[in-house]
Write a protein that holds these residues in place. Structure first.
Motif, short mmCIF file in Angstrom:
data_model
loop_
_atom_site.label_atom_id
_atom_site.label_comp_id
_atom_site.label_asym_id
_atom_site.label_seq_id
_atom_site.Cartn_x
_atom_site.Cartn_y
_atom_site.Cartn_z
N VAL A 74 0.83 -1.19 0.00
CA VAL A 74 0.00 0.00 0.00
C VAL A 74 0.87 1.25 0.00
N GLY A 75 0.57 2.14 -0.94
CA GLY A 75 1.21 3.46 -0.97
C GLY A 75 0.21 4.51 -0.53
N LEU A 76 0.62 5.34 0.39
CA LEU A 76 -0.26 6.41 0.87
C LEU A 76 0.05 7.71 0.14
N GLN A 77 -0.92 8.60 0.08
CA GLN A 77 -0.72 9.90 -0.55
C GLN A 77 0.06 10.83 0.36
N SER A 78 -0.10 10.68 1.67
CA SER A 78 0.61 11.50 2.64
C SER A 78 1.25 10.60 3.68
N GLN A 79 2.50 10.91 4.04
CA GLN A 79 3.21 10.14 5.06
C GLN A 79 3.34 10.94 6.35
N GLU A 81 2.71 11.88 10.10
CA GLU A 81 2.53 10.91 11.19
C GLU A 81 1.06 10.65 11.49
N ALA A 82 0.24 11.68 11.47
CA ALA A 82 -1.20 11.50 11.74
C ALA A 82 -1.83 10.59 10.70
N ASP A 83 -1.42 10.72 9.44
CA ASP A 83 -1.97 9.88 8.37
C ASP A 83 -1.49 8.45 8.48
N LEU A 84 -0.21 8.26 8.83
CA LEU A 84 0.33 6.92 9.03
C LEU A 84 -0.40 6.22 10.18
N SER A 85 -0.57 6.94 11.28
CA SER A 85 -1.26 6.37 12.45
C SER A 85 -2.71 6.04 12.14
N ALA A 86 -3.36 6.89 11.38
CA ALA A 86 -4.77 6.64 11.02
C ALA A 86 -4.88 5.37 10.17
N PHE A 87 -3.94 5.18 9.24
CA PHE A 87 -3.97 3.97 8.42
C PHE A 87 -3.70 2.73 9.26
N GLU A 88 -2.74 2.82 10.17
CA GLU A 88 -2.44 1.68 11.05
C GLU A 88 -3.67 1.32 11.88
N GLU A 89 -4.36 2.30 12.40
CA GLU A 89 -5.57 2.04 13.19
C GLU A 89 -6.64 1.37 12.33
N ARG A 90 -6.78 1.83 11.10
CA ARG A 90 -7.76 1.22 10.19
C ARG A 90 -7.40 -0.25 9.96
N CYS A 91 -6.11 -0.53 9.78
CA CYS A 91 -5.67 -1.92 9.56
C CYS A 91 -5.98 -2.80 10.76
N ARG A 92 -5.81 -2.26 11.97
CA ARG A 92 -6.11 -3.04 13.18
C ARG A 92 -7.60 -3.41 13.24
N GLU A 99 -1.52 -8.97 9.41
CA GLU A 99 -0.28 -8.29 9.74
C GLU A 99 -0.23 -6.98 8.96
N CYS A 100 0.36 -5.97 9.57
CA CYS A 100 0.53 -4.67 8.93
C CYS A 100 1.90 -4.15 9.30
N HIS A 101 2.74 -3.95 8.29
CA HIS A 101 4.12 -3.51 8.52
C HIS A 101 4.36 -2.21 7.74
N MET A 102 4.85 -1.18 8.42
CA MET A 102 5.27 0.03 7.72
C MET A 102 6.67 -0.21 7.19
N LEU A 103 6.89 0.15 5.93
CA LEU A 103 8.15 -0.12 5.25
C LEU A 103 8.85 1.16 4.84
N ASN A 104 10.12 1.02 4.55
CA ASN A 104 10.91 2.08 3.96
C ASN A 104 11.12 1.70 2.51
N GLY A 105 10.88 2.60 1.61
CA GLY A 105 11.09 2.29 0.20
C GLY A 105 9.93 2.73 -0.65
N GLU A 106 9.66 1.96 -1.69
CA GLU A 106 8.65 2.34 -2.68
C GLU A 106 7.23 2.26 -2.15
N VAL A 107 6.96 1.38 -1.20
CA VAL A 107 5.62 1.28 -0.64
C VAL A 107 5.67 1.65 0.84
N ASP A 108 4.54 2.09 1.35
CA ASP A 108 4.49 2.52 2.74
C ASP A 108 4.16 1.40 3.71
#
Length: 166
Positions: A74-79, A81-92, A99-108
Motif C-alpha cells: 500500500v502506498g499512501l498519498q501523505s506520510q 505521522e497523523a496519516d500513518l497512524s490513522a492507516f495503522e488504526e484502520r488496519c487493526r 499483519e501490517c508492517h510500515m516499510l521504507n522504500g517504494e511502498v508505505d
C-alpha cells in the motif's frame, strides 16, 4: 533488560517457549536445567520485561476455510505521522488484515491478508482498502504456497553472535 543482560538460561527459556508455548513449567524447567519455582519466576520476569508478549496457537488457516492469502503493498498519498497512524488504526480494525508492517522504500505498508475465497478478498480490496482515506495505490500478490513460516527469532544466531562477543 537489554538482550546482553539475558543470561543463557533466560535465552533457553525464550527459545523453548517460542518452539512450544504450551509446555508445563515443570517440563520447561527440566529442558533448561533448573527447578520449577525459579523457572516460573524467570518466565514472569521475562513477561513483565516485555520479552514474552503473548501465547498463541498456530492454526491452519486452510483447515478453517481461509483458502486465500494475499500480500498487499500500500502506498499512501501523505506520510504525515497523523496519516500513518490513522492507516495503522484502520488496519487493526480490518479482520482480513492479519499483519501490517510500515516499510521504507517504494511502498508505505505491507499487509498480510487472509480470506475464505478470492471474491471475499476482492470485495475487501474494492470496498475497504482502495477506498480508505489517503490510500494512493495498492498492489497485491496472491500467495501460491508457503515454504516457511517461522515465528519469533532464530536463537541459534543470537547464541552464535553472543559467543563471538564474549
Amino acid at each position: 533488560m537489554p538482550t546482553s543482560r539475558l543470561d543463557p538460561i533466560d535465552r533457553k527459556i525464550l527459545a523453548e517457549l517460542q518452539a512450544d508455548g504450551r509446555m508445563t513449567n515443570v517440563e520447561l524447567a527440566r529442558r533448561v536445567g533448573i527447578s520449577a519455582p525459579p523457572c516460573l519466576r524467570r518466565v514472569r520476569t521475562l513477561e513483565e520485561a516485555g520479552y514474552i508478549t503473548g501465547y498463541h496457537a498456530d492454526v491452519d488457516t486452510r483447515e478453517l476455510g481461509f483458502e486465500v492469502r494475499v500480500f498487499a503493498m500500500v502506498g499512501l498519498q501523505s506520510q504525515a505521522e497523523a496519516d500513518l497512524s490513522a492507516f495503522e488504526e484502520r488496519c487493526r480494525n480490518w479482520p482480513l488484515v492479519r499483519e501490517c508492517h510500515m516499510l521504507n522504500g517504494e511502498v508505505d505498508f505491507m499487509l498480510k491478508c487472509v480470506a475464505p475465497d478470492l471474491s471475499t478478498f476482492q470485495s475487501f480490496l474494492t470496498s475497504e482498502l482502495l477506498t480508505a482515506p489517503n490510500v494512493g495505490s495498492v498492489k497485491t500478490s496472491l500467495v501460491i504456497r508457503v515454504a516457511k513460516d517461522e515465528p519469533g527469532v532464530p536463537f541459534e544466531v543470537l547464541e552464535e553472535r553472543l559467543s563471538r562477543s564474549a
